[in-house]
Design a protein around this motif. Sequence first.
Motif, PDB file in Angstrom:
ATOM      1  N   HIS A  37       4.066  -1.471  -1.722  1.00 27.30           N
ATOM      2  CA  HIS A  37       4.537  -0.418  -2.676  1.00 27.30           C
ATOM      3  C   HIS A  37       2.735  -0.225  -2.710  1.00 27.30           C
ATOM      4  CE1 HIS A  37       7.638  -0.229  -4.975  1.00 27.30           C
ATOM      5  NE2 HIS A  37       7.911  -1.075  -4.986  1.00 27.30           N
ATOM      6  N   PHE A  38       1.922  -0.221  -1.321  1.00 25.77           N
ATOM      7  CA  PHE A  38       1.082   0.216  -1.085  1.00 25.77           C
ATOM      8  C   PHE A  38       0.892   1.290  -1.926  1.00 25.77           C
ATOM      9  CE2 PHE A  38       0.333  -2.246   2.912  1.00 25.77           C
ATOM     10  CZ  PHE A  38       0.023  -3.221   2.764  1.00 25.77           C
ATOM     11  N   ASP A  80      10.337  -0.023   1.047  1.00 23.74           N
ATOM     12  CA  ASP A  80       9.349   0.679  -0.090  1.00 23.74           C
ATOM     13  C   ASP A  80       7.588   0.036   0.454  1.00 23.74           C
ATOM     14  OD1 ASP A  80      11.065   1.820  -1.407  1.00 23.74           O
ATOM     15  OD2 ASP A  80      11.293   0.489  -3.300  1.00 23.74           O
ATOM     16  N   LEU A  81       7.388   0.236   1.278  1.00 17.18           N
ATOM     17  CA  LEU A  81       6.123  -0.085   2.157  1.00 17.18           C
ATOM     18  C   LEU A  81       4.425   0.826   1.115  1.00 17.18           C
ATOM     19  CD1 LEU A  81       4.054  -1.604   3.946  1.00 17.18           C
ATOM     20  CD2 LEU A  81       4.514   0.435   5.473  1.00 17.18           C
ATOM     21  N   PHE A  82       4.993   1.700   1.054  1.00 11.55           N
ATOM     22  CA  PHE A  82       4.276   2.676   0.500  1.00 11.55           C
ATOM     23  C   PHE A  82       4.542   3.174  -1.377  1.00 11.55           C
ATOM     24  CE2 PHE A  82      -0.065   4.286   0.555  1.00 11.55           C
ATOM     25  CZ  PHE A  82      -0.251   5.328   0.244  1.00 11.55           C
ATOM     26  N   HIS A  83       4.197   3.974  -1.802  1.00  7.56           N
ATOM     27  CA  HIS A  83       4.498   3.017  -3.224  1.00  7.56           C
ATOM     28  C   HIS A  83       5.118   5.098  -3.472  1.00  7.56           C
ATOM     29  CE1 HIS A  83       5.820   2.741  -7.573  1.00  7.56           C
ATOM     30  NE2 HIS A  83       4.721   3.805  -7.960  1.00  7.56           N
ATOM     31  N   SER A  84       4.680   6.329  -3.128  1.00  5.03           N
ATOM     32  CA  SER A  84       4.826   7.431  -3.410  1.00  5.03           C
ATOM     33  C   SER A  84       3.941   7.662  -2.620  1.00  5.03           C
ATOM     34  CB  SER A  84       4.497   7.712  -5.258  1.00  5.03           C
ATOM     35  OG  SER A  84       2.745   7.348  -4.455  1.00  5.03           O
ATOM     36  N   ASP A  85       4.171   9.377  -3.031  1.00  7.53           N
ATOM     37  CA  ASP A  85       2.647  10.265  -2.008  1.00  7.53           C
ATOM     38  C   ASP A  85       1.577   9.662  -1.282  1.00  7.53           C
ATOM     39  OD1 ASP A  85       4.822  12.756  -2.614  1.00  7.53           O
ATOM     40  OD2 ASP A  85       3.571  13.016  -4.617  1.00  7.53           O
ATOM     41  N   ASP A 113       9.810   4.770   0.345  1.00  4.85           N
ATOM     42  CA  ASP A 113       8.894   5.752   1.352  1.00  4.85           C
ATOM     43  C   ASP A 113       9.240   7.521   1.594  1.00  4.85           C
ATOM     44  OD1 ASP A 113       7.970   3.325   2.144  1.00  4.85           O
ATOM     45  OD2 ASP A 113       9.695   2.263   2.019  1.00  4.85           O
ATOM     46  N   ILE A 114       8.390   8.141   0.443  1.00  3.57           N
ATOM     47  CA  ILE A 114       8.703   9.014   1.193  1.00  3.57           C
ATOM     48  C   ILE A 114       7.591  10.472   1.941  1.00  3.57           C
ATOM     49  CG2 ILE A 114      10.016   9.687  -1.258  1.00  3.57           C
ATOM     50  CD1 ILE A 114       6.879  10.547  -3.057  1.00  3.57           C
ATOM     51  N   ILE A 115       6.048   9.585   2.208  1.00  2.00           N
ATOM     52  CA  ILE A 115       5.800  10.109   3.166  1.00  2.00           C
ATOM     53  C   ILE A 115       6.030  10.609   4.253  1.00  2.00           C
ATOM     54  CG2 ILE A 115       3.505   9.739   4.443  1.00  2.00           C
ATOM     55  CD1 ILE A 115       2.427   7.582   1.650  1.00  2.00           C
TER      56      ILE A 115
END
Length: 220
Positions: A37-38, A80-85, A113-115
């Motif tokens: 969750h970066f 879920d490496l990155f949390h959101s936008d 992971d929506i990026i």
Amino acid sequence: MISAGTAFRFLEQDLLLLPQKAIYWAQEKALIVADVHFGKVGHFRKAGIAIPRNMEQDDLALLSDLIYEHQPEKIIFLGDLFHSDMNNDWDWFVLWRSQFPKLEIILIKGNHDIISDKHYTSLGVILHQQLSIGPFLMLHHPLTDPNEQADGGYVLCGHLHPGVSLVGRGRQSVTLPCFTFGKHQAILPSFGKFTGKVAILSRKSDKVFGVLKDKVVAIS
């Protein structure tokens, strides 16, 4: 020197369960990590919620320590490496990636992971929805029915941020992050500091390992 972790021989594979809430898989020379969750700090700060900025950098520093200690050839992120936008925290991830250009990075995409994929591929991150390696099937979400075996192997996954509740003699209770190995799947604890944990129900046949500050202990 990072603590050695708890060796766990499973499905003829040598796994090292680490108190940093990751697994080192010896045969594949791979670190396996779930739910980092970066960007969650940046997401909350953007919304006007005061969160210390250094939490994201702490997670990246911890990943770097694990890489220097165990010398993996690859890291497998179980979603879920990155949390959101995308936000300013992405720049920290780009800088971190530049320090390990030869390291293979695989991301099993999770619900957060929506990026855009192009941002990951520009950094050499390999994307999958699921991936079979050896006896394991890498997923983000746990099986809908844990009694049914998945096609592709024994599941390693995240998403739930699992914890195990322990009650002391004086009825004090504490919930520890945990690794839970069931009949057909293992659920990893969340790696990120800013993620929390939820006590989950386990079966008597499950092998549960609680995560303390500097060691991993078998609970059941």
